[in-house]
Design an enzyme around this catalytic site. Structure first.
Site, mmCIF file in Angstrom:
data_model
loop_
_atom_site.group_PDB
_atom_site.id
_atom_site.type_symbol
_atom_site.label_atom_id
_atom_site.label_comp_id
_atom_site.label_asym_id
_atom_site.label_seq_id
_atom_site.Cartn_x
_atom_site.Cartn_y
_atom_site.Cartn_z
ATOM 1 N N CYS A 1 3.312 -4.373 -0.727
ATOM 2 C CA CYS A 1 3.513 -5.729 -1.243
ATOM 3 C C CYS A 1 2.207 -6.310 -1.798
ATOM 4 O O CYS A 1 1.765 -5.915 -2.870
ATOM 5 C CB CYS A 1 4.148 -6.616 -0.189
ATOM 6 S SG CYS A 1 4.915 -8.100 -0.906
ATOM 7 N N HIS B 1 8.709 -4.108 1.411
ATOM 8 C CA HIS B 1 8.187 -4.013 2.774
ATOM 9 C C HIS B 1 8.942 -2.931 3.544
ATOM 10 O O HIS B 1 9.949 -3.210 4.201
ATOM 11 C CB HIS B 1 8.340 -5.359 3.500
ATOM 12 C CG HIS B 1 7.326 -6.377 3.123
ATOM 13 N ND1 HIS B 1 6.105 -6.491 3.758
ATOM 14 C CD2 HIS B 1 7.337 -7.326 2.160
ATOM 15 C CE1 HIS B 1 5.411 -7.473 3.205
ATOM 16 N NE2 HIS B 1 6.137 -7.994 2.234
ATOM 17 N N GLU C 1 8.276 -1.547 6.283
ATOM 18 C CA GLU C 1 8.265 -1.757 7.731
ATOM 19 C C GLU C 1 9.455 -2.579 8.212
ATOM 20 O O GLU C 1 9.848 -2.485 9.387
ATOM 21 C CB GLU C 1 6.955 -2.433 8.174
ATOM 22 C CG GLU C 1 6.800 -3.898 7.801
ATOM 23 C CD GLU C 1 6.210 -4.128 6.427
ATOM 24 O OE1 GLU C 1 5.726 -5.253 6.178
ATOM 25 O OE2 GLU C 1 6.233 -3.189 5.603
#
Length: 237
Positions: free
Chosen positions: A115, A210, A212
């Site tokens: 990002c 993202h 994660e």
């Protein structure tokens, strides 16, 4: 087996209830994804690169992860104005992250940029950003959407697919590409979602989304962290 050390520049936080004071933090989901991959995630203090040798600090690590965060100051990519939506600019954070990007790419230490991290790399290499994508109807905040990944790229090899459903949280995007960067994934609206450098000295991939957020349940997203740790392990051996 010793876990390879993965340096993650910390993010400044004005308030953290558990610590009672301002803090330097990293997202738990990000740290856990690196740990699941077999890496040892290490938050590093963003120091002023004019007073500390960032290259020396990074030399003790096996890989680097540039995480998400606030916006980069527009003057860093030559803008003379500032959109009202630009937020959480921190000049020390910018200076440190940009130097980390330069040093990681120059030395060839494995680098995954996420990002803001992707935007940092783009700016570090002379690229520019759209300061705002056009408001709520166009920004990629709180959004799951498909991306198309270019076959044969490091991003495709890392993710293990040419299509992926990704979690996004950003209101800015790449405008002009930095020197040497190529686009490896795009969203349906044309937003650049991943970058890499075909001639990079070491393993490098940058994603605008993202991973994660969904890595705990989506193997394709966890694969990005696995690739970073795997390549970092190869370097440390």
């Amino acid at each position: 087996m010793t876990r390879p050390l993965i340096a993650i520049p910390a993010r400044f936080s004005a308030t953290t209830s558990v610590l009672r004071y301002a803090a330097e933090v990293n997202a738990r989901a990000l740290v856990e994804a690196v740990w699941r991959a077999g890496g040892e995630p290490v938050s590093i203090h963003p120091s002023d690169p004019t007073h500390t040798d960032v290259a020396t600090r990074l030399a003790r690590f096996d890989g680097v992860l540039l995480p998400g965060g606030g916006d980069i100051a527009p003057h860093r990519y030559g803008a003379t104005d500032r959109h009202d939506s630009v937020y959480d600019v921190d000049h020390l954070q910018d200076a440190f992250d940009l130097e980390v990007a330069h040093q990681a790419l120059e030395t060839g230490i494995p680098l995954l940029a996420i990002c803001r991290g992707l935007q940092v790399v783009n700016v570090a290499l002379g690229g520019t950003l759209h300061q705002d994508m056009g408001g709520p109807d166009h920004e990629h905040r709180h959004l799951l959407h498909p991306v198309t990944i270019r076959p044969g790229t490091r991003t495709a090899h890392a993710v293990g697919a040419e299509k992926a459903e990704v979690s996004c949280y950003h209101h800015q995007r790449v405008e002009r590409l930095g020197n040497g960067l190529t686009v490896t994934a795009t969203a349906e609206d044309g937003t650049i979602e991943a970058l890499e450098i075909p001639t990079a000295r070491g393993w490098f991939s940058a994603v605008q989304w993202h991973p994660e957020d969904t890595a705990h349940s989506d193997p394709a997203q966890q694969n990005l962290f696995d690739a970073l740790v795997r390549m970092s392990m190869a370097v440390s051996c």
